[in-house]
Structure formats: structure tokens, C-alpha cells
Design an enzyme around this catalytic site. Structure first.
Site, short mmCIF file in Angstrom:
data_model
loop_
_atom_site.label_atom_id
_atom_site.label_comp_id
_atom_site.label_asym_id
_atom_site.label_seq_id
_atom_site.Cartn_x
_atom_site.Cartn_y
_atom_site.Cartn_z
N ARG A 23 26.67 54.57 60.96
CA ARG A 23 28.12 56.04 60.35
C ARG A 23 28.83 55.47 60.23
O ARG A 23 29.77 56.45 60.01
CB ARG A 23 27.61 56.91 60.48
CG ARG A 23 26.10 57.59 60.32
CD ARG A 23 25.78 58.32 60.31
NE ARG A 23 24.15 58.73 59.64
CZ ARG A 23 23.21 58.84 61.22
NH1 ARG A 23 23.76 58.80 61.78
NH2 ARG A 23 22.20 59.06 60.17
N LYS A 25 53.36 50.05 48.61
CA LYS A 25 51.32 50.67 48.19
C LYS A 25 51.24 51.82 49.46
O LYS A 25 50.72 52.97 49.60
CB LYS A 25 50.97 49.22 49.52
CG LYS A 25 49.23 49.69 49.35
CD LYS A 25 48.36 48.71 47.84
CE LYS A 25 47.48 49.91 48.55
NZ LYS A 25 46.34 48.94 47.94
N ASN A 40 46.57 50.15 39.56
CA ASN A 40 45.52 49.34 38.36
C ASN A 40 46.28 49.13 36.71
O ASN A 40 45.27 48.57 36.29
CB ASN A 40 44.61 50.36 38.20
CG ASN A 40 43.66 50.97 39.10
OD1 ASN A 40 43.58 49.86 39.95
ND2 ASN A 40 43.33 52.19 39.31
N HIS A 77 44.98 45.90 35.85
CA HIS A 77 44.04 45.73 36.16
C HIS A 77 42.06 45.98 35.06
O HIS A 77 41.23 45.53 35.56
CB HIS A 77 43.18 46.22 37.73
CG HIS A 77 44.25 46.11 38.90
ND1 HIS A 77 45.58 45.91 38.48
CD2 HIS A 77 44.08 45.21 39.73
CE1 HIS A 77 45.69 45.09 40.02
NE2 HIS A 77 44.76 44.97 40.69
N HIS A 83 42.46 36.70 41.35
CA HIS A 83 42.28 37.72 40.99
C HIS A 83 44.18 38.06 40.55
O HIS A 83 44.36 39.14 39.78
CB HIS A 83 42.35 38.70 42.47
CG HIS A 83 42.36 40.40 42.61
ND1 HIS A 83 41.94 41.19 41.23
CD2 HIS A 83 43.48 41.14 42.23
CE1 HIS A 83 42.63 42.08 41.28
NE2 HIS A 83 43.41 42.24 42.24
N1 GLY Z 1 43.83 47.53 45.25
C1 GLY Z 1 44.29 48.90 44.32
C2 GLY Z 1 43.97 50.27 45.78
O1 GLY Z 1 44.01 49.95 46.68
O2 GLY Z 1 43.99 51.32 45.15
#
Ligand code: GLY
Length: 362
Positions: A123, A229, A247, A250, A266
Site C-alpha cells: 500500500r 513544472k 497537456n 498531448h 513521446h
Molecule cells: N506530464 C504531465 C503531468 O505531470 O501532469
């Protein structure tokens, strides 16, 4: 050079991203996790095991009771539940318990699969991401998305499970082949396009140094992309809202990736998908024709494809729409409002999509 970026989860510091040029500072991350009396399993693939595994074992062995390794055949074909099954088997045979640790040494496939193993074994156990590809450094290792492919469906089975640390040795970028290296720029250019105009222009200005893999310029770029990010995943860790902006490119990119049976990387598919999404943004008068041509040229300058051939428009549309059925039948298309700013559009019609798809077909 060594720099840390702290990522918060639900407002609380959760893990550090370390940008380094060797494994010297890994001990700090291991000390934070008190691994001395614990077992560690390094998970990697058949390519990377030849390059970095021994060095990593040497680095880790003084900071753990036992160091195991689990190596699987490199490539997307291994990213499935069969490989996870074998990983569970190994962990059980070696007596791993919930306080032990996995280390993912590799690109996106290794990181996603190891993360999913860590999310589900007993888990949930701890894991560290050690991305070795450019794409994994700036995208997949950050934000806790883990998973494997199921049947023909990419990332169909997965979980959100945050790593305890993300540690990148930028020297690993020097052994990537050109296609893998440039594939990372699909996601990096995307970061500029969706969030930071200045960064997009910086990428254009520094192209020569980046293409030559100048390590200091790569360092600055990866640092910036990690900040972007981080900002996105901190605000929306479970992709309930703005994380979907990542996205961009994407929707059509994934469809191309699937129909090309993963023969394109990718980041290459994301590049083609960004041309389609950029084209729609231009047709809707959000960006100018010059902006759009500039986007296409920038991708070309980074050796990324901007068109595809050998697949049919109608199949791309069908595959993209099928993916979107997961969102209660609504097409959630990410478009550019301007260079450096993306938004989610729910009004893109099938005719518009087909028009954009025809544009990217040779
Ligand atoms: N690779 C896209 C995200 O981490 O949301």
C-alpha cells in the site's frame, strides 16, 4: 554545481529536486530518509544498467543495510503489469517492508513503473526518482504521476504517489542519443509556450549552446523548466484543474504516438501535437501567423518533427476523441491564448480538429 528546489504538497514542503553533475550529494537525500538500517532496491533498465548502475551501487552501499537491483528490458514494451509483477516478486523474495526504499534510475518508463510499484507495494513505500533522460528530468519525475500501460492504452493504470526526492545527475544527458535528447525539448518548449514567453525566447536565443549540450546552459534550462513544472503541480497536484495545461500538444500527440505504435518518441509526438494545437490557436486568432510559423521553426531547430505520415486523419481524430471520452465525452483541448499563456477550451469542434490534423499530415 548543485542546486535544490523544494516542492510542496498541499502547502507543506514534500521533497527536494536536486540538480547535480554527479552522485556526490545523494547521501544527503538518503540521510534524510534514514536509510542506513533499510533495504534499497535500485530499479533500472537494460540500457542504463550498463552505464550507471555500478557507480550508483557504490554510492548507495554505505547508506543502506542491503542494496538490491531489479533490471528490466529497456523500452515502452516493458511498461506493463507483468514487469510490476516481477518487481513485486523480487521485493517479496528479498523481504522488503514498508520502510524500505526503491530508487528509479532511468527515463520516463523506469520512473513511472517504479513509482507505480512503490505506490502499490504494501500500500505504498518510499521511492526516489533519479531521472537520466532530459524528458524525465523536466517532466515525468516531478509531480507524483506514476503508472503503466495496459493493453494498447498508455498510462491506463496508475496512481499519484509523490517521490521522497528527485535527484538528477546532468552528466547522464551526455550519453543520450540525439533523438532521445531532442525529444526532451518537446516538453521544454511546451513549458515556454504555456507558461513563460521569456523562457520560450530564451530557448531560441540559446539554441546553439543547448544543442551542443553545454552543461551550464542545460543546467539553467532544466532549473527553469523544473520551476515551471513545480508551480503547476503545487497548485493542482491531482490534475483537477490547471495541471491539464501541461497537456498542451498531448491530445493529438498521444493519438499519433499510439497510431505510430510508439515508433516516435513521446517528445516528438508532443511536438507534432503542438503544431496542431498551435495551428488551432492561430486559426482562432489568439496567436498571429508569424507566432505560429515561429513555433514550427523553433521545433524544427531542435530537430523535432512537425508533421507525420503513414497514418490517416480520421484515425487520429477517432483515437484522440476516444481518449477524451474519459472526460465524460467533452473535448478538453489546450490552446494558446498567446505565446506564454495556455487555456483549456471545451468548444473545439471535430471539424476544427480534423483541419488541424490535416495540417500535420504529410
Ligand atoms: N506530464 C504531465 C503531468 O505531470 O501532469
Amino acid at each position: 554545481m548543485n542546486t535544490n528546489i523544494t516542492v510542496k504538497y498541499n502547502g507543506v514542503p514534500s521533497y527536494d529536486i536536486t540538480l547535480a553533475q554527479d552522485y556526490t550529494f545523494l547521501y544527503r537525500e538518503l540521510n534524510k530518509l534514514n536509510t542506513k538500517e533499510r533495504k534499497i532496491c535500485i530499479v533500472t533498465d537494460s540500457n542504463l544498467s550498463k552505464l550507471y548502475l555500478n557507480e550508483l551501487i557504490e554510492t548507495v552501499k554505505d547508506y543502506a543495510k542491503v542494496v538490491e537491483t531489479f533490471t528490466f528490458p529497456a523500452g515502452e514494451d516493458s511498461k506493463n503489469l507483468d514487469t510490476v509483477y516481477k518487481l513485486y516478486e523480487r521485493l517479496i523474495q528479498s523481504g522488503f517492508d514498508r520502510k524500505d526504499l526503491l530508487i528509479a534510475l532511468g527515463g520516463g518508463v523506469v520512473g513511472d513503473l517504479t513509482g507505480y510499484g512503490a505506490a502499490t507495494y504494501l500500500r505504498g513505500i518510499n521511492f526516489i526518482q533519479m531521472p537520466t533522460s532530459l524528458l524525465a528530468m523536466v517532466d515525468s519525475s516531478i509531480g507524483g504521476k506514476t503508472g503503466v500501460d495496459f493493453l494498447a492504452y498508455k498510462n491506463m493504470v496508475g496512481a499519484f504517489h509523490q517521490p521522497k526526492s528527485v535527484y538528477m545527475n546532468l552528466k547522464t544527458l551526455l550519453t543520450l542519443n540525439d533523438a532521445q535528447f531532442f525529444s526532451g525539448f518537446g516538453e521544454i518548449i511546451k513549458h515556454g509556450l504555456i507558461k513563460d514567453r521569456e523562457y520560450y525566447y530564451w530557448l531560441k536565443e540559446n539554441r546553439q549552446l543547448l544543442i551542443k549540450r553545454d552543461i551550464n546552459t542545460l543546467f539553467d534550462m532544466i532549473y527553469k523548466s523544473c520551476l515551471i513544472k513545480r508551480e503547476v503541480v503545487e497548485k493542482d497536484p491531482k490534475e483537477l484543474g490547471d495541471r491539464a495545461l501541461l497537456n498542451f500538444g498531448h491530445t493529438i500527440g498521444h493519438a499519433v504516438e499510439k497510431l505510430m505504435e510508439f515508433k516516435l518518441l513521446h517528445g516528438e509526438c508532443v511536438a507534432v501535437g503542438m503544431v496542431a494545437a498551435g495551428y488551432l490557436s492561430w486559426k482562432r486568432n489568439h496567436i498571429t501567423e508569424e507566432d505560429f510559423s515561429d513555433l514550427v521553426n523553433t521545433l524544427k531547430e531542435y530537430h523535432l518533427p512537425t508533421t507525420v505520415s503513414g497514418i490517416k486523419a480520421v484515425d487520429i481524430l477517432k483515437t484522440a476523441l476516444h481518449d477524451k471520452k474519459m472526460d465524460a465525452g467533452q473535448i478538453k483541448f489546450i490552446l494558446l491564448d498567446e505565446i506564454g499563456k495556455a487555456y483549456m477550451d471545451t468548444t473545439v469542434t471535430e471539424t476544427e480538429m480534423l483541419d488541424a490534423i490535416n495540417y500535420i499530415l504529410n
